[in-house]
Enzyme design. Structure first.
Site, mmCIF file in Angstrom:
data_model
loop_
_atom_site.group_PDB
_atom_site.id
_atom_site.type_symbol
_atom_site.label_atom_id
_atom_site.label_comp_id
_atom_site.label_asym_id
_atom_site.label_seq_id
_atom_site.Cartn_x
_atom_site.Cartn_y
_atom_site.Cartn_z
ATOM 1 N N GLU A 332 -20.389 22.960 3.613
ATOM 2 C CA GLU A 332 -18.481 21.657 4.112
ATOM 3 C C GLU A 332 -18.124 22.322 2.537
ATOM 4 O OE1 GLU A 332 -18.692 17.913 5.832
ATOM 5 O OE2 GLU A 332 -18.683 17.598 3.992
ATOM 6 N N CYS A 333 -16.559 22.680 2.745
ATOM 7 C CA CYS A 333 -16.174 23.520 1.568
ATOM 8 C C CYS A 333 -17.283 24.557 0.535
ATOM 9 C CB CYS A 333 -15.826 22.442 0.473
ATOM 10 S SG CYS A 333 -14.336 22.720 -0.481
ATOM 11 N N GLY A 334 -17.718 23.754 -0.390
ATOM 12 C CA GLY A 334 -18.431 24.442 -1.975
ATOM 13 C C GLY A 334 -19.773 24.726 -1.039
ATOM 14 N N THR A 432 -17.418 25.090 7.098
ATOM 15 C CA THR A 432 -16.061 25.096 6.946
ATOM 16 C C THR A 432 -15.468 24.769 5.883
ATOM 17 O OG1 THR A 432 -14.453 23.899 8.472
ATOM 18 C CG2 THR A 432 -16.439 22.365 7.831
#
Length: 441
Positions: A332-334, A432
């Site tokens: 997720e993200c990072g 994502t």
């Protein structure tokens, strides 16, 4: 017969806008009341990974995010119900009290006022009174009358310049019938260090308890704590279905360190309550995911600040690549950025990442991406079938340079407009920029 949950007495700490000092007031109250022996249960309204860490440090209790856009009534009821057994619940609002999105989500539009109305917890309204006197009462009166289902218990005056200034402010509040719960002087206030995604994380503060004790002393000196506690109220709310996604696996290897720390406590608690075992490891310490796990999860965080160390972590990278040959890895993200082929740091230097996805991102080319997200999966994800609908949010400054893999989901914002950060999939690897909060009904 409708089942209900009786909520403890509580208060909403809110303000007309961001940057008014809510976090300092919240932390000071948590610290001061805890030192008095009050069992305070903290919460945060809206998506936020950093403030809850400070809440926990200030009072020794886990802080849960509650959000009316992303969470249905059952999830909200269960999370708020964790305060039962405590003496007082305190929730820190986000942005201004009535600020939310235009279109409602699971329960409402995400405004802090929604949670106050649902719980019956009155609002302690923090006002920045710089450059005004009796006129501040007009602002307070507007907030008091904006929504009949939201009760403003009183105001805390912030950045008061002098005793004369305070006297005029109190006169104005008396004229409109709004209690003053305290007055914080402009000099002597406590500030916390910040970075691009908000406050520096609690665990990165070398003198955190000194800061929190200073905030508690400051609040004790200038706030009527007895009046604050006496203003708290609570009521019963109806139960509902708890729509939280299932654990993504039975044994979950979870990246956890200064680069990967953004995962919501309510999800972790839900996974563990459902029987999953969480196996933490540190990519920054060059640790590979536990080979006995059946899934690896890389949360968000700050990989852009540690890109060089991640690029040099050969054991982590090799272990992750080997893991992904047979089992799911999700970021997720990072975590998504770390799964990509490369990450460009703020100086423009490209660092090799794990290479499970073809994603290339840049923190040199910064642009803020912020807002609620509703994702409908095009492809199966860990624990989810294709077609699953998930609610969450996006908050980052990095940009996508290249995203060559299969799009993971159709993602829209709170208004239903499509966003380009669809996430991606390659083999067992998925990721994502979207942070998961709850399932969608």
């Amino acid at each position: 017969m409708i089942e209900t949950t009786q909520l403890p007495k509580g208060l909403m700490i809110s303000a007309p806008a961001s940057g008014t000092g809510k976090t300092t007031l919240m932390l000071g109250l948590l610290n001061a009341l805890s030192r008095r022996g009050v069992d305070v249960r903290p919460f945060k309204s809206g998506p936020d990974y950093i403030d809850p860490g400070f809440h926990r440090a200030a009072c020794g209790r886990s802080s849960y995010n509650i959000d009316s856009w992303a969470m249905g009534s059952g999830v909200l009821c269960n999370l708020i119900g964790t305060a039962n057994g405590g003496d007082l619940a305190l929730i820190e609002g986000s942005m201004g009290l009535f600020d939310g999105v235009a279109q409602p989500g699971e329960t409402s539009n995400g405004a802090s006022a929604d949670i106050s109305a649902m719980t019956g917890w009155p609002v302690v309204l923090l006002l920045d009174v710089s450059g005004q006197a009796q006129s501040a009462a007009a602002t307070a009166l507007g907030f008091k009358t904006m929504r009949p289902d939201v009760h403003v218990a009183g105001v805390v005056l912030n950045k008061v310049a002098s005793p004369r200034h305070e006297a005029l402010l109190r006169l104005g509040m008396e004229q409109v019938g709004i209690p003053v719960l305290g007055a914080l002087p402009r000099q002597g206030s406590v500030t916390l260090p910040e970075r691009h995604l908000g406050l520096v994380q609690a665990e990165e503060q070398p003198e955190l308890m000194k800061l929190l004790d200073a905030a508690g002393d400051f609040i004790t000196q200038h706030i009527d704590l007895d009046l604050i506690v006496s203003a708290a109220q609570g009521r019963s709310i109806p139960d509902g279905p708890d729509v939280l996604p299932p654990p993504p696996g039975q044994r979950i290897a979870l990246a956890k360190d200064a680069a990967f720390s953004f995962i919501y406590p309510h999800l972790l608690d839900h996974w563990i309550a459902a029987g999953a075992q969480v196996l933490p490891f540190s990519p920054l310490a060059d640790e590979a995911p536990d080979d006995s796990a059946d899934i690896c999860w890389l949360p968000g965080g700050y990989p852009e600040l540690h890109a060089g160390r991640l690029a040099a972590a050969a054991q982590f990278r090799d272990g992750l690549q080997q893991f992904a040959t047979t089992r799911p890895v999700h970021g997720e993200c990072g975590g998504y950025m770390a799964m990509g082929a490369g990450l460009v740091d703020k100086e423009g230097v490209r660092h090799q990442m794990a290479g499970l996805l073809g994603l290339e991102t840049s923190y040199e080319k910064r642009k803020m991406h912020l807002g609620y997200r509703l994702a409908t999966l095009n492809e199966p994800g860990p624990g989810y079938d294709a077609g699953a609908r998930l609610r969450g949010h996006e908050f980052h400054y990095s940009t996508i340079l290249s995203q060559p893999d299969t799009p993971l989901a159709r993602v829209v914002d709170a208004n239903g407009a499509e966003v380009p950060e669809t996430g991606s999939r390659r083999g067992h690897a998925t990721g994502t920029f979207f942070h998961l909060i709850a399932g969608a009904s």
